[in-house]
Design an enzyme around this catalytic site. Structure first.
Site, short mmCIF file in Angstrom:
data_model
loop_
_atom_site.label_atom_id
_atom_site.label_comp_id
_atom_site.label_asym_id
_atom_site.label_seq_id
_atom_site.Cartn_x
_atom_site.Cartn_y
_atom_site.Cartn_z
N GLY A 45 0.93 -1.33 -0.11
CA GLY A 45 0.00 -0.01 -0.13
C GLY A 45 0.82 1.35 -0.12
CD GLU A 101 1.19 -9.82 1.08
OE1 GLU A 101 0.22 -9.25 0.65
OE2 GLU A 101 1.19 -10.84 1.82
N PRO A 102 5.16 -5.03 -0.76
CG PRO A 102 7.04 -4.28 -0.83
CD PRO A 102 6.31 -5.23 -0.14
N GLY A 103 4.17 -3.52 -3.99
CA GLY A 103 4.35 -3.79 -5.32
C GLY A 103 4.48 -2.38 -6.14
NE ARG A 104 0.15 2.08 -6.39
CZ ARG A 104 -0.51 2.30 -7.30
NH1 ARG A 104 -0.86 2.87 -8.16
NH2 ARG A 104 -1.84 1.59 -7.10
NE ARG A 110 -2.09 3.44 -11.87
CZ ARG A 110 -2.27 4.60 -11.64
NH1 ARG A 110 -1.45 5.43 -12.15
NH2 ARG A 110 -2.52 5.07 -10.22
CE1 TYR A 120 -8.25 1.24 -10.27
CE2 TYR A 120 -6.19 1.20 -11.52
CZ TYR A 120 -6.99 0.56 -11.01
OH TYR A 120 -7.01 -0.59 -10.75
CB CYS A 162 -11.95 2.52 -31.89
SG CYS A 162 -13.60 3.27 -32.72
CE1 TYR A 202 -1.25 -3.67 -9.55
CE2 TYR A 202 -0.20 -1.79 -8.63
CZ TYR A 202 -0.73 -3.03 -8.65
OH TYR A 202 -0.70 -3.44 -7.13
#
Length: 430
Positions: free
Chosen positions: A245, A279-282, A318, A322, A350, A379
């Site tokens: 997060g 659990e870091p990702g970004r 994204r 988002y 399109c 992502y």
């Protein structure tokens, strides 16, 4: 300037480390994802060093970017993996990450995925993060059928507002994730009664792209109290998995500092004397990558000017999904006195939603010039599609003055390789 040390202008050209992006574009074409090895190393080591005095497993959230080259590099630094599918589990192991450092999360694990994880490396994975009572019962059944015990942490939903985008918040009561902390003792007691399970942990994850530490602190306090209650009830809690997060800077945000985050771990979680999983990702890959693209057309309409790129929402969803902001820079450095004018930066797909930015102030850009869409390491490729029969963009990894293609652009033959014409058995009619 980009604000990212791994992507900077040198001699009038935007570079990834020491490689001009124009050289990559000429070699592999556009659109293309470009990643920095130095950035990956810096982000991992910043978190690892901040937590060095604690027993922390950094399990990279594979869903952020599952490219094998990135997984191998993070694994070489010491990272484990947080996976949410059987496919991600196999990718993590293919990248050389030991099953003992893999955590399986996700709300919809299948029987087949559970079996795969229990058999991984002949010893099974480190932990299943279980999200519901039906999942608990299925995992018990599957593990018992194999004559093994599955290591389990229950994902607790703390009903904490992460103060992030509604589509990436996961810790509120109305979200689909986890088990209410109000029922935690009850569900842990049920788990302890089931055969084939070894309940050893507590898991929580309240959302993605958090820019404030207060929601983390609130959550850590609650989890620390819960661990005390669970131990008092006889549960041998040995691992606290705090999810990911940690947010990153996309525009002018102030992202949380790893040292400040680690101080919260030290205050609330370290005194529990158990292993800590993150659990870091970004945080690890988001600002380690960009999307390199070419301007196909400069279209001047009655009320707007459009920069129409060769990258589309299928390459970076994204902004459409988002309403996310990404900085966009010319690869050729603009003159310092260049006047900025508002333009809409759009793709060729399109769909009206195929828009990267509206009324974005930009220096003059010509047809055929290259742009870099920053903060595209997370992502982007992992959520890409072949919508409009557009091939997936290649991925390039840079190390110093070198670069390598780590996923090539597929041909139309590659794109259709899994398709086949139907075969019908016609029956004669009398």
């Amino acid at each position: 300037m980009t604000g990212l040390p791994w992507f900077a202008y040198r001699d009038g050209a935007l570079c990834a480390e020491a490689v001009p992006l124009s050289r990559i574009a000429e070699a592999v074409g556009t659109p293309a994802y470009v990643y920095s090895t130095a950035a990956l190393t810096d982000r991992y080591e910043s978190l690892a060093k901040a937590c060095a005095d604690m027993p922390v497993l950094i399990a990279y959230a594979t869903k952020a970017n599952a490219n094998l080259a990135l997984l191998r590099h993070l694994g070489s630094l010491g990272a484990g993996a947080d996976v949410v599918s059987g496919g991600e589990l196999q990718l993590a192991m293919k990248a050389g990450i030991a099953p003992s450092k893999i955590i399986f999360a996700g709300v919809g694990k299948t029987r087949e995925e559970m079996m795969l994880a229990l058999k991984a490396g002949n010893t099974g994975i480190a932990q299943f993060n279980v999200e519901s009572e039906p999942e608990l019962h299925l995992l018990s059944e599957v593990a018992s059928s194999l004559g093994v015990r599955a290591p389990v942490a229950l994902r607790i939903n703390p009903d904490v507002d992460a103060k992030t985008h509604k589509k990436i918040t996961t810790g509120k009561a109305e979200n689909k994730f986890g088990i209410s902390y109000r029922r935690a003792l009850e569900v842990y007691a049920e788990a302890a009664r089931l055969p084939g399970l070894k309940v050893t942990g507590v898991h929580v994850h309240i959302g993605s792209q958090l820019l404030e530490l207060a929601p983390f602190e609130q959550t850590f306090q609650l989890i620390a109290e819960l661990v005390g209650e669970l131990r008092a009830a006889g549960h041998d809690i040995r691992r606290v998995d705090l999810g990911g997060g940690l947010g990153i800077r996309y525009d002018d945000e102030t992202a949380p500092d790893a040292a400040d985050y680690a101080a919260l771990l030290r205050r609330y979680i370290a005194p529990l004397n158990c292993e800590i999983a993150l659990e870091p990702g970004r945080y690890l890959v988001g600002n380690a990558g960009l999307l390199l693209t070419r301007v196909n057309f400069v279209k001047r309409a009655e009320e707007k000017t459009f920069l129409i790129l060769d990258a589309g929402m299928n390459d970076l969803v994204r902004p459409a999904m988002y309403e996310a902001f990404h900085r966009i820079l010319p690869v050729k450095a603009p003159n310092s006195d260049a006047a900025l004018a508002p333009v809409d930066i759009v793709g060729p797909v399109c769909e009206t939603g195929d828009t990267f930015a509206e009324a974005r102030p930009m220096p003059p850009v010509k047809h055929g010039e290259f742009l870099a869409i920053l903060s595209a390491g997370a992502y982007s490729s992992s959520m890409a599609s072949m919508y409009n029969a557009r091939p997936l963009a290649p991925e390039v990894l840079v190390r110093g003055a070198e670069f390598a293609i780590v996923r090539r652009r597929p041909s139309i033959e590659d794109m259709t390789a899994l398709e086949m014409p139907p075969t019908w058995r016609s029956e004669a009619k009398g």
